[in-house]
Design an enzyme around this catalytic site. Structure first.
Site, PDB file in Angstrom:
ATOM      1  CE  LYS A 211       9.463  51.005  14.033  1.00 41.78           C
ATOM      2  NZ  LYS A 211       9.376  50.668  12.607  1.00 41.78           N
ATOM      3  N   GLY A 308      11.934  43.202   9.141  1.00 43.47           N
ATOM      4  CA  GLY A 308      12.173  41.821   8.701  1.00 43.47           C
ATOM      5  C   GLY A 308      12.531  40.937   9.885  1.00 43.47           C
TER       6      GLY A 308
HETATM    7  P1  NAP Z   1       3.344  38.475  13.464  1.00 46.28           P
HETATM    8  O1  NAP Z   1       4.073  37.836  12.348  1.00 46.28           O
HETATM    9  O2  NAP Z   1       1.928  38.926  13.247  1.00 46.28           O
HETATM   10  O3  NAP Z   1       3.374  37.436  14.705  1.00 46.28           O
HETATM   11  C1  NAP Z   1       2.686  37.691  15.880  1.00 46.28           C
HETATM   12  C2  NAP Z   1       2.784  36.466  16.789  1.00 46.28           C
HETATM   13  O4  NAP Z   1       2.211  36.774  18.051  1.00 46.28           O
HETATM   14  C3  NAP Z   1       2.043  35.236  16.263  1.00 46.28           C
HETATM   15  O5  NAP Z   1       2.742  34.072  16.575  1.00 46.28           O
HETATM   16  C4  NAP Z   1       0.716  35.280  17.036  1.00 46.28           C
HETATM   17  O6  NAP Z   1       0.145  34.010  17.282  1.00 46.28           O
HETATM   18  C5  NAP Z   1       1.142  35.889  18.339  1.00 46.28           C
HETATM   19  N1  NAP Z   1       0.076  36.675  18.939  1.00 46.28           N
HETATM   20  C6  NAP Z   1      -0.454  37.830  18.476  1.00 46.28           C
HETATM   21  N2  NAP Z   1      -1.435  38.259  19.307  1.00 46.28           N
HETATM   22  C7  NAP Z   1      -1.521  37.326  20.282  1.00 46.28           C
HETATM   23  C8  NAP Z   1      -2.348  37.192  21.428  1.00 46.28           C
HETATM   24  N3  NAP Z   1      -3.296  38.102  21.734  1.00 46.28           N
HETATM   25  N4  NAP Z   1      -2.163  36.129  22.237  1.00 46.28           N
HETATM   26  C9  NAP Z   1      -1.208  35.212  21.945  1.00 46.28           C
HETATM   27  N5  NAP Z   1      -0.381  35.284  20.871  1.00 46.28           N
HETATM   28  C10 NAP Z   1      -0.558  36.340  20.059  1.00 46.28           C
HETATM   29  O7  NAP Z   1       4.128  39.744  14.016  1.00 46.28           O
HETATM   30  P2  NAP Z   1       5.673  40.100  13.813  1.00 46.28           P
HETATM   31  O8  NAP Z   1       5.854  40.752  12.497  1.00 46.28           O
HETATM   32  O9  NAP Z   1       6.501  38.935  14.183  1.00 46.28           O
HETATM   33  O10 NAP Z   1       5.846  41.279  14.893  1.00 46.28           O
HETATM   34  C11 NAP Z   1       5.889  41.000  16.268  1.00 46.28           C
HETATM   35  C12 NAP Z   1       6.297  42.264  17.043  1.00 46.28           C
HETATM   36  O11 NAP Z   1       7.572  42.714  16.590  1.00 46.28           O
HETATM   37  C13 NAP Z   1       5.369  43.458  16.870  1.00 46.28           C
HETATM   38  O12 NAP Z   1       5.366  44.203  18.054  1.00 46.28           O
HETATM   39  C14 NAP Z   1       6.045  44.264  15.761  1.00 46.28           C
HETATM   40  O13 NAP Z   1       5.709  45.631  15.787  1.00 46.28           O
HETATM   41  C15 NAP Z   1       7.473  44.067  16.130  1.00 46.28           C
HETATM   42  N6  NAP Z   1       8.447  44.216  15.034  1.00 46.28           N
HETATM   43  C16 NAP Z   1       8.245  43.578  13.857  1.00 46.28           C
HETATM   44  C17 NAP Z   1       9.191  43.696  12.852  1.00 46.28           C
HETATM   45  C18 NAP Z   1       9.012  43.034  11.515  1.00 46.28           C
HETATM   46  O14 NAP Z   1       9.789  43.351  10.604  1.00 46.28           O
HETATM   47  N7  NAP Z   1       8.030  42.137  11.356  1.00 46.28           N
HETATM   48  C19 NAP Z   1      10.355  44.471  13.069  1.00 46.28           C
HETATM   49  C20 NAP Z   1      10.534  45.112  14.304  1.00 46.28           C
HETATM   50  C21 NAP Z   1       9.565  44.977  15.267  1.00 46.28           C
HETATM   51  P3  NAP Z   1      -0.353  33.051  16.064  1.00 46.28           P
HETATM   52  O15 NAP Z   1       0.925  32.588  15.396  1.00 46.28           O
HETATM   53  O16 NAP Z   1      -1.079  31.931  16.721  1.00 46.28           O
HETATM   54  O17 NAP Z   1      -1.202  33.903  15.198  1.00 46.28           O
HETATM   55  N1  HSE Z   2       6.247  47.440  10.411  1.00 47.35           N
HETATM   56  C1  HSE Z   2       7.513  47.903  10.833  1.00 47.35           C
HETATM   57  C2  HSE Z   2       8.216  48.572   9.680  1.00 47.35           C
HETATM   58  C3  HSE Z   2       8.344  46.761  11.342  1.00 47.35           C
HETATM   59  O1  HSE Z   2       7.800  48.372   8.535  1.00 47.35           O
HETATM   60  O2  HSE Z   2       9.177  49.315   9.907  1.00 47.35           O
HETATM   61  C4  HSE Z   2       9.670  47.203  11.928  1.00 47.35           C
HETATM   62  O3  HSE Z   2       9.465  47.925  13.106  1.00 47.35           O
END
Ligand code: NAP
Ligand code: HSE
Length: 337
Positions: A211, A308
């Site tokens: 970031k 989140g």
């Molecule tokens: P997550 O809950 O692990 O979900 C990932 C999703 O992507 C799942 O649906 C998974 O499929 C799919 N996926 C992962 N690898 C794949 C592949 N190789 N081919 C096809 N599908 C794939 O992740 P998340 O927390 O939503 O985060 C997603 C993104 O947002 C990341 O880049 C993360 O850094 C970013 N982000 C997250 C947050 C947060 O608070 N969580 C905040 C800001 C940014 P399955 O469902 O089949 O496993």
């Molecule tokens: N894993 C990241 C965090 C998600 O905890 O800040 C948001 O980018």
């Protein structure tokens, strides 16, 4: 005035945007909820969103949600016919394989994926400069910082940037201040959907470095390389450090900073003890805070949710609305400061 000269009502032409969603985990599911909830808002902007499919790793895995019209598939071919790729799957190389053909044929990418943005800059930079990539959600989730840096704050000569950029670390440290142990707090952050799929990226400082690299490219240098960020995570904190800081009237936070040292810009991620009154120490739980100091604008503070599903989806869908409004994706600074 005769009735024949009455003002005629013009029916707006509703344009349909074909959207493909890649990823349906914490963020993707919240994006689906918001796409559903904001239909009337899209309509008011003369747009309708057609969700062409949802790409996941395992389409057969039972899910505890059911969105009308959202067809889950592990075959990404449907993305070829879309206008907009919303990529919220995470990782670097696999999502890049989806981004590149989409960008090359003029498509729009909206993403929360800071790892790809930081690590594959050479591949995507020209498309970012072209306004095809929207990434507000990638830093500080739903708390706006990318857009202000790309717009109003560009005028002010940069002096310093300080921030907490990882919600998981902030949550862990806040919970430890309340007496919880490190491993329980980390497990809780994972359960709440804050942590990366590999949480060593959070606690080791790698996610903050991703970031901070994006911010450095918008703050001081469009070429800023991830490798230049000096990184130390909260996993290096000695036992008892959080409580000892509290006894001194301080809070430990994973501080990200960009400032000049001996004429050079230095970007750092490291645990630092801050006085309780420090604005960044006010950000509790999974919140993030950022202090931008510019010569002309002075110090400006941003604070809010940093991780989140719902907050991140809010920035993703906000980017979609910006696109509907004709606003191009944000750009990095155009000169080295
Ligand atoms: P997550 O809950 O692990 O979900 C990932 C999703 O992507 C799942 O649906 C998974 O499929 C799919 N996926 C992962 N690898 C794949 C592949 N190789 N081919 C096809 N599908 C794939 O992740 P998340 O927390 O939503 O985060 C997603 C993104 O947002 C990341 O880049 C993360 O850094 C970013 N982000 C997250 C947050 C947060 O608070 N969580 C905040 C800001 C940014 P399955 O469902 O089949 O496993
Ligand atoms: N894993 C990241 C965090 C998600 O905890 O800040 C948001 O980018």
């Amino acid at each position: 005035m005769s009735s024949s000269s009455a003002v005629s009502t013009v029916t707006p032409v509703i344009k349909t945007l074909k959207v493909g969603l890649a990823g349906c985990g914490t963020v993707g599911q919240s994006v689906l909820t918001m796409l559903h909830r904001q239909k009337a808002l899209f309509h008011s902007l003369d747009y309708a969103v057609s969700l062409e499919g949802v790409y996941v790793r395992d389409a057969l895995r039972p899910r505890d949600f059911d969105y009308p019209g959202a067809v889950l598939t592990d075959d990404p071919h449907f993305l070829e016919g879309t206008d907009i790729l919303i990529e919220v799957m995470g990782g670097v190389d696999r999502p890049l394989e989806l981004w590149m053909p989409h960008l090359e044929r003029g498509g729009i990418v909206i993403t929360a994926n800071k790892a790809l943005m930081a690590e594959r800059w050479d591949a995507i930079r020209k498309y970012v400069e072209n306004g095809q990539v929207y990434f507000e959600a990638s830093v500080m989730a739903g708390t706006p910082i990318i857009t202000p840096l790309a717009t109003i704050l560009r005028a002010s000569t940069p002096i310093r940037l300080e921030a907490t950029l990882n919600g998981t670390c902030n949550y862990i440290l806040s919970q430890m201040e309340r007496g919880q142990d490190y491993h329980t707090a980390l497990a809780e952050a994972q359960r709440l959907g804050y942590a990366e799929s590999d949480p060593t990226l959070d606690v080791g400082g790698g996610d903050s470095a991703h970031k901070l690299t994006l911010l450095a490219r918008m703050f001081i240098d469009p070429e800023y390389a991830l490798e230049k960020v000096q990184v130390r995570g909260i996993d290096t904190l000695p036992p008892g450090a959080v409580n000892e800081a509290l006894e001194r009237g301080e809070k430990i936070r994973l501080l990200c900073s960009i400032e000049r040292e001996n004429g050079e810009w230095v970007a750092r991620v490291e645990p630092r003890a801050l006085p309780l009154s420090h604005p960044i120490a006010q950000a509790d739980s999974s919140h993030n805070a950022l202090m931008f100091t510019g010569e002309e604008c002075g110090t400006v503070i941003f604070m809010g949710n940093g991780a989140g599903g719902a907050t991140t989806a809010s920035a993703v869908v906000g980017d979609l609305i910006s696109h509907m409004d004709g606003i191009p994706g944000p750009k990095q600074v155009s000169l080295v400061r």
